[in-house]
Design a protein around this motif. Structure first.
Motif, mmCIF file in Angstrom:
data_model
loop_
_atom_site.group_PDB
_atom_site.id
_atom_site.type_symbol
_atom_site.label_atom_id
_atom_site.label_comp_id
_atom_site.label_asym_id
_atom_site.label_seq_id
_atom_site.Cartn_x
_atom_site.Cartn_y
_atom_site.Cartn_z
ATOM 1 N N LYS A 220 0.834 -1.199 0.000
ATOM 2 C CA LYS A 220 0.000 0.000 0.000
ATOM 3 C C LYS A 220 0.870 1.250 0.000
ATOM 4 O O LYS A 220 0.614 2.211 -0.725
ATOM 5 C CB LYS A 220 -0.874 -0.005 1.262
ATOM 6 N N HIS A 221 1.905 1.221 0.830
ATOM 7 C CA HIS A 221 2.804 2.368 0.931
ATOM 8 C C HIS A 221 3.497 2.619 -0.413
ATOM 9 O O HIS A 221 3.603 3.762 -0.861
ATOM 10 C CB HIS A 221 3.841 2.113 2.030
ATOM 11 N N PHE A 222 3.937 1.545 -1.036
ATOM 12 C CA PHE A 222 4.619 1.649 -2.327
ATOM 13 C C PHE A 222 3.670 2.222 -3.380
ATOM 14 O O PHE A 222 4.035 3.093 -4.162
ATOM 15 C CB PHE A 222 5.137 0.264 -2.734
ATOM 16 N N GLN A 223 2.422 1.733 -3.370
ATOM 17 C CA GLN A 223 1.425 2.236 -4.322
ATOM 18 C C GLN A 223 1.213 3.736 -4.135
ATOM 19 O O GLN A 223 1.135 4.494 -5.098
ATOM 20 C CB GLN A 223 0.094 1.491 -4.148
ATOM 21 N N GLU A 224 1.136 4.155 -2.883
ATOM 22 C CA GLU A 224 0.925 5.565 -2.593
ATOM 23 C C GLU A 224 2.115 6.403 -3.079
ATOM 24 O O GLU A 224 1.929 7.469 -3.670
ATOM 25 C CB GLU A 224 0.731 5.733 -1.087
ATOM 26 N N CYS A 225 3.323 5.893 -2.830
ATOM 27 C CA CYS A 225 4.527 6.609 -3.271
ATOM 28 C C CYS A 225 4.524 6.775 -4.788
ATOM 29 O O CYS A 225 4.844 7.847 -5.301
ATOM 30 C CB CYS A 225 5.786 5.849 -2.862
ATOM 31 N N VAL A 226 4.168 5.710 -5.498
ATOM 32 C CA VAL A 226 4.156 5.764 -6.964
ATOM 33 C C VAL A 226 3.110 6.775 -7.441
ATOM 34 O O VAL A 226 3.370 7.588 -8.323
ATOM 35 C CB VAL A 226 3.915 4.361 -7.574
ATOM 36 N N THR A 227 1.922 6.755 -6.830
ATOM 37 C CA THR A 227 0.872 7.700 -7.222
ATOM 38 C C THR A 227 1.345 9.141 -7.039
ATOM 39 O O THR A 227 1.187 9.977 -7.932
ATOM 40 C CB THR A 227 -0.400 7.467 -6.366
ATOM 41 N N VAL A 228 1.935 9.417 -5.880
ATOM 42 C CA VAL A 228 2.373 10.782 -5.584
ATOM 43 C C VAL A 228 3.510 11.217 -6.509
ATOM 44 O O VAL A 228 3.454 12.295 -7.108
ATOM 45 C CB VAL A 228 2.804 10.903 -4.096
ATOM 46 N N LYS A 230 4.361 9.991 -9.437
ATOM 47 C CA LYS A 230 3.878 10.063 -10.824
ATOM 48 C C LYS A 230 3.228 11.418 -11.065
ATOM 49 O O LYS A 230 3.440 12.048 -12.100
ATOM 50 C CB LYS A 230 2.852 8.952 -11.094
ATOM 51 N N SER A 231 2.391 11.821 -10.108
ATOM 52 C CA SER A 231 1.683 13.082 -10.276
ATOM 53 C C SER A 231 2.678 14.253 -10.279
ATOM 54 O O SER A 231 2.549 15.185 -11.083
ATOM 55 C CB SER A 231 0.613 13.212 -9.194
ATOM 56 N N LEU A 232 3.689 14.197 -9.421
ATOM 57 C CA LEU A 232 4.722 15.244 -9.407
ATOM 58 C C LEU A 232 5.509 15.257 -10.712
ATOM 59 O O LEU A 232 5.802 16.317 -11.270
ATOM 60 C CB LEU A 232 5.679 15.034 -8.239
ATOM 61 N N GLN A 233 5.831 14.052 -11.220
ATOM 62 C CA GLN A 233 6.585 13.954 -12.473
ATOM 63 C C GLN A 233 5.815 14.575 -13.626
ATOM 64 O O GLN A 233 6.373 15.250 -14.466
ATOM 65 C CB GLN A 233 6.872 12.491 -12.802
ATOM 66 N N ARG A 234 4.480 14.321 -13.637
ATOM 67 C CA ARG A 234 3.647 14.886 -14.705
ATOM 68 C C ARG A 234 3.620 16.404 -14.600
ATOM 69 O O ARG A 234 3.769 17.107 -15.596
ATOM 70 C CB ARG A 234 2.216 14.321 -14.629
ATOM 71 N N THR A 235 3.448 16.917 -13.370
ATOM 72 C CA THR A 235 3.382 18.365 -13.185
ATOM 73 C C THR A 235 4.694 19.028 -13.560
ATOM 74 O O THR A 235 4.716 20.084 -14.194
ATOM 75 C CB THR A 235 3.070 18.692 -11.711
ATOM 76 N N LEU A 236 5.814 18.403 -13.173
ATOM 77 C CA LEU A 236 7.116 19.046 -13.385
ATOM 78 C C LEU A 236 7.827 18.529 -14.640
ATOM 79 O O LEU A 236 8.961 18.924 -14.906
ATOM 80 C CB LEU A 236 8.002 18.842 -12.154
ATOM 81 N N THR A 237 7.153 17.681 -15.384
ATOM 82 C CA THR A 237 7.705 17.039 -16.594
ATOM 83 C C THR A 237 9.184 16.662 -16.432
ATOM 84 O O THR A 237 10.060 17.195 -17.106
ATOM 85 C CB THR A 237 7.551 17.923 -17.861
ATOM 86 N N CYS A 238 9.411 15.734 -15.511
ATOM 87 C CA CYS A 238 10.778 15.239 -15.339
ATOM 88 C C CYS A 238 10.729 13.793 -14.848
ATOM 89 O O CYS A 238 9.660 13.278 -14.519
ATOM 90 C CB CYS A 238 11.557 16.118 -14.366
ATOM 91 N N LEU A 240 11.700 10.502 -12.297
ATOM 92 C CA LEU A 240 11.647 10.304 -10.847
ATOM 93 C C LEU A 240 12.930 10.791 -10.188
ATOM 94 O O LEU A 240 12.927 11.516 -9.209
ATOM 95 C CB LEU A 240 11.420 8.811 -10.553
ATOM 96 N N ARG A 241 14.070 10.394 -10.801
ATOM 97 C CA ARG A 241 15.379 10.759 -10.231
ATOM 98 C C ARG A 241 15.637 12.255 -10.223
ATOM 99 O O ARG A 241 16.361 12.763 -9.380
ATOM 100 C CB ARG A 241 16.491 10.092 -11.034
ATOM 101 N N ASP A 242 15.046 12.956 -11.213
ATOM 102 C CA ASP A 242 15.307 14.400 -11.306
ATOM 103 C C ASP A 242 14.403 15.228 -10.397
ATOM 104 O O ASP A 242 14.589 16.442 -10.283
ATOM 105 C CB ASP A 242 15.141 14.878 -12.760
ATOM 106 N N LEU A 243 13.404 14.565 -9.760
ATOM 107 C CA LEU A 243 12.451 15.310 -8.930
ATOM 108 C C LEU A 243 13.109 16.191 -7.862
ATOM 109 O O LEU A 243 12.793 17.375 -7.786
ATOM 110 C CB LEU A 243 11.452 14.352 -8.271
#
Ligand SMILES: [Zn+2]
Length: 370
Positions: A220-228, A230-238, A240-243
């Motif tokens: 569950k924790h992993f799923q939540e991390c991926v959701t969050v 992913k959404s940040l990556q989409r917003t910042l267009t970058c 995971l590593r560059d976040l």
């Protein structure tokens, strides 16, 4: 069957009391309690009081014998977190020579307090690696009942509590961990699936509190991390590593833009100060400004008239070197019955109206003042 001998109320809570109960109490050994039902009533919380078991229930029942049901999925989760704790505590001891001082199981994450003053990411990685190797090797978790004298001769991870009686329940995870414990455990370490440390922090007396999840909770924790992320990556267009660098750069940019805005606003305030609209009220010169909050902020620092009034979002700010702003505010508050406050040089009133209306009210306040 469970025999309820009496019921009592405590505030809004209702408790059913029994001498013996199949429900494991909350907090015992740092563990979460069982949930389920007694007859038609749901069990919401369980506590042990002077040898009795008090079940918090959701509806009144008569004192008598009842069928009961225990939420097995929850118990499985408790067993998973608890066994994970044994493994994690043993791993901390082996990798960092750190003792577990206490353990607390929460509804979402669980914690162990270790006597480590400093915990590094490297140690966390090593501990997780070792703990998960034990999980992956799918070894049996054995429960042994031994006499106290014999238990004391065993190489237990922790000293046996004073409260434990003549017979000691030992939880044995092959040669990896041996400890006295009365809680629920899985039968085989493979059932845990994965153990993940999710956070750590310094707590009282130089301890480090380690937050962890295991089994379904880890997924569950992993799923939540991926959701969050992913959404940040989409917003910042970058990626995971560059976040992290992307976010740091953004924060730096916001800081420099906002200090630039402050400087421009101050320059602008100086340029417009002399030409602000003004009105004479009972001999006082009142200047007023309605516009950018950052410019208002700069103007308020040096009022260009006897009194400066700035309209901000749902608020009027006052600034003066001649009139007591605090007194004006209390007059306005008594007329308007709105929140506000201030001292001699500055004040503000929370209200949403246009400037003209406010100046009329101000006239009334200053009239009383005169
Ligand atoms: Zn245990």
């Amino acid at each position: 069957m469970i025999k309820i001998k009496r019921l009592y109320e405590e505030g809004k809570d209702l408790f059913a009391v029994s001498d013996e109960s199949p429900f494991y109490p909350d907090g015992k050994g740092g563990q979460l309690g069982d949930r389920g039902s007694i007859g038609p009533a749901k069990v919401l919380y369980v506590k042990e009081v002077n040898g009795e078991v008090h079940h918090k229930i959701d509806k009144p029942i008569e004192p008598r014998e009842y069928d009961f049901e225990i939420d097995q999925a929850r118990r499985k989760d408790i067993a998973t977190q608890h066994t994970a704790q044994h493994i994690l505590s043993a791993a901390f001891l082996k990798i960092a020579q750190a003792q577990t001082v206490s353990f607390h199981m929460g509804e979402e994450t669980s914690t162990i307090d270790t006597d480590l003053a400093v915990l590094t990411e490297r140690t966390v990685e090593d501990v997780e690696k070792l703990a998960n190797e034990v999980v992956k090797s799918c070894v049996d978790v054995e429960i042994l009942l031994v006499d106290r004298e014999e238990a004391e001769r065993l190489n237990l991870r922790k000293a046996i509590s004073e409260k434990v009686g003549q017979k000691v329940r030992i939880v044995k995870i092959q040669d990896f961990d041996l400890s006295a414990c009365g809680g629920f455990h899985v039968k085989n370490t493979g059932e845990i699936g994965i153990i993940k440390i999710v956070d750590w922090e310094k707590v009282k007396q130089n301890l480090t509190r380690v937050h962890f999840v295991a089994g379904e909770r880890a997924l569950k924790h992993f799923q939540e991390c991926v959701t969050v992320t992913k959404s940040l990556q989409r917003t910042l267009t970058c990626s995971l590593r560059d976040l992290p660098t992307r976010i740091e750069a953004l924060i730096e940019k916001i800081k420099s833009v906002s200090s630039l805005l402050d400087r421009i606003s101050e320059e602008h305030a100086q340029l417009i100060a002399a030409s602000l609209l003004r009105r004479k009220i009972f001999g006082y010169e009142v200047a007023f400004y309605e516009g950018f909050p950052s410019v208002a902020k700069a103007l308020l620092k040096q009022p260009p008239a006897d009194l400066l009034v700035c309209k901000l979002e749902e608020e009027f700010a006052l600034s003066s070197d001649r009139i007591d702003c605090g007194q004006i505010v209390s007059k306005l508050r008594s007329i308007l019955n709105v929140p506000g406050g201030g001292g001699k040089k500055r004040g503000s009133v929370k209200i949403n109206m246009d400037m003209e209306e406010f100046l009329n009210l101000l006239e009334k306040a200053l009239e009383v003042e005169k």
